[in-house]
Design an enzyme around this catalytic site. Structure first.
Site, PDB file in Angstrom:
ATOM      1  N   LYS A   1       0.846  -1.208   0.000  1.00  0.00           N
ATOM      2  CA  LYS A   1       0.000   0.000   0.000  1.00  0.00           C
ATOM      3  C   LYS A   1       0.868   1.240   0.000  1.00  0.00           C
ATOM      4  CE  LYS A   1      -3.837  -2.175   2.336  1.00  0.00           C
ATOM      5  NZ  LYS A   1      -4.360  -2.618   3.609  1.00  0.00           N
TER       6      LYS A   1
ATOM      7  N   GLN B   1      -5.088  -1.492   9.480  1.00  0.00           N
ATOM      8  CA  GLN B   1      -4.990  -2.849   8.928  1.00  0.00           C
ATOM      9  C   GLN B   1      -5.579  -3.865   9.908  1.00  0.00           C
ATOM     10  OE1 GLN B   1      -3.852  -3.514   5.823  1.00  0.00           O
ATOM     11  NE2 GLN B   1      -4.180  -5.697   6.047  1.00  0.00           N
TER      12      GLN B   1
ATOM     13  N   ASP C   1     -11.676   2.462   3.850  1.00  0.00           N
ATOM     14  CA  ASP C   1     -12.064   1.049   3.829  1.00  0.00           C
ATOM     15  C   ASP C   1     -13.580   0.889   3.697  1.00  0.00           C
ATOM     16  OD1 ASP C   1     -10.095  -0.959   3.943  1.00  0.00           O
ATOM     17  OD2 ASP C   1      -9.641  -0.507   6.043  1.00  0.00           O
TER      18      ASP C   1
END
Ligand code: GUN
Length: 293
Positions: A54, A98, A121
């Protein structure tokens, strides 16, 4: 007949190029550089690889990447403090924590603390609710990637029978919502579904998101169907090494499906590309601009 292989790697590369173009325009025309903050707690090997990728792809797209690595023993309060700092930081347009988190941290409390406008997200209940009610929302990245790949085969998905195997908040439920928005007739199947094979066999579009290696067999697939395999499972080989397989028995499915995503190289690469796109979208909304992608 052998199925068409849907190339997620190439599609993701194209999307990243589009993102880089949008970032260049935001910089040139508005003096804005989108910023993505990623928080990693602990050292889970798979998470560490994802976060590294990422970071690299965010920088390659011309955006700012802010990485925060916290020790696995960090308290929940300390993590929530960091999220509140990122919420208030105007250089941060997107925040991603995460998952999975260590057992002593409640993921719901963490997700709930992220400012919904920065929730790239799309996991916050505000975004889940907005998606479910048809309002503009931050949408989870993997489901968006699935739809982009399915639409390469079916430009118009209206009226297709879509079966989603798996009911997670991260993939199963949001992808079902997106399929409904595409006018599919949607079934969400799961571990308690009766005659799972028969339900799968009714699918024109089958989304496999169960996290069980090669669970979906070739004869569960309707001839000519489009199969989108979200699974990424590492299994041992005879020589002691490991290999990645999806949730679908790929070699069998290849002979029956009309189109299929491979593992690796299917849905996987789409997730980060869609995350970058979401970060640009969040940046545009936060600055009163129309989404560019
Ligand atoms: N862990 C595995 N997939 C994801 C994802 O899409 N987002 C976050 N935050 N964590 C993950």
């Amino acid at each position: 007949m052998t199925a068409r292989i849907i190339d997620g790697k190439a599609t993701a590369a194209n999307l990243r190029q589009d993102v880089a173009g949008a970032v260049a325009t935001l910089k040139a025309d508005h003096g804005i550089t989108p910023g993505l903050a990623v928080v990693l707690v602990g050292e889970d090997p798979a998470s560490t690889v994802y976060v590294r990728n990422k970071h690299r792809q965010t920088l390659e797209a011309g955006m700012n990447s802010f990485e925060h690595r916290l020790d696995a023993s960090v308290s929940q309060d300390k993590l929530l403090d960091l999220i509140n700092t990122l919420n208030a930081d105007p250089a941060v347009n997107g925040i991603l924590v995460q998952l999975p988190l260590p057992d002593h941290i409640d993921p719901a409390a963490v997700i709930d603390t992220i400012e919904p406008a920065k929730d790239v997200d799309g996991f916050h209940v505000v975004n889940a609710g907005r998606l479910a009610t048809g309002l503009p929302a931050m949408v989870p990245c993997t489901p968006v990637g699935c739809i982009i790949l399915a639409k390469q085969v079916h430009a118009d998905m209206t009226g297709l029978n879509a079966v989603v195997v798996g009911r997670s908040n991260i993939v199963g439920k949001p992808v079902a919502q997106l399929l409904l928005n595409e006018n599919c007739t949607v079934t969400i199947a799961h571990s308690r579904t009766r005659d799972l094979a028969g339900v799968c066999r009714s699918a024109d579009v089958l989304i496999a998101a169960v996290g069980r290696p090669e669970m979906i067999k070739g004869d569960w697939i309707k001839p000519g169907a489009t199969v989108i395999d979200v699974g990424i499972n590492r299994i041992p080989k005879d020589d002691g090494k490991t290999r990645l397989v999806g949730d679908v028995a790929y070699d069998e499915a290849l002979e029956i499906a009309g189109a299929i995503t491979p593992v690796p190289g299917g849905v996987g690469p789409m997730t980060i590309a869609c995350l970058l796109r979401s970060t640009v979208e969040a940046t545009c909304r936060q600055n009163g601009l129309e989404p560019m992608l």
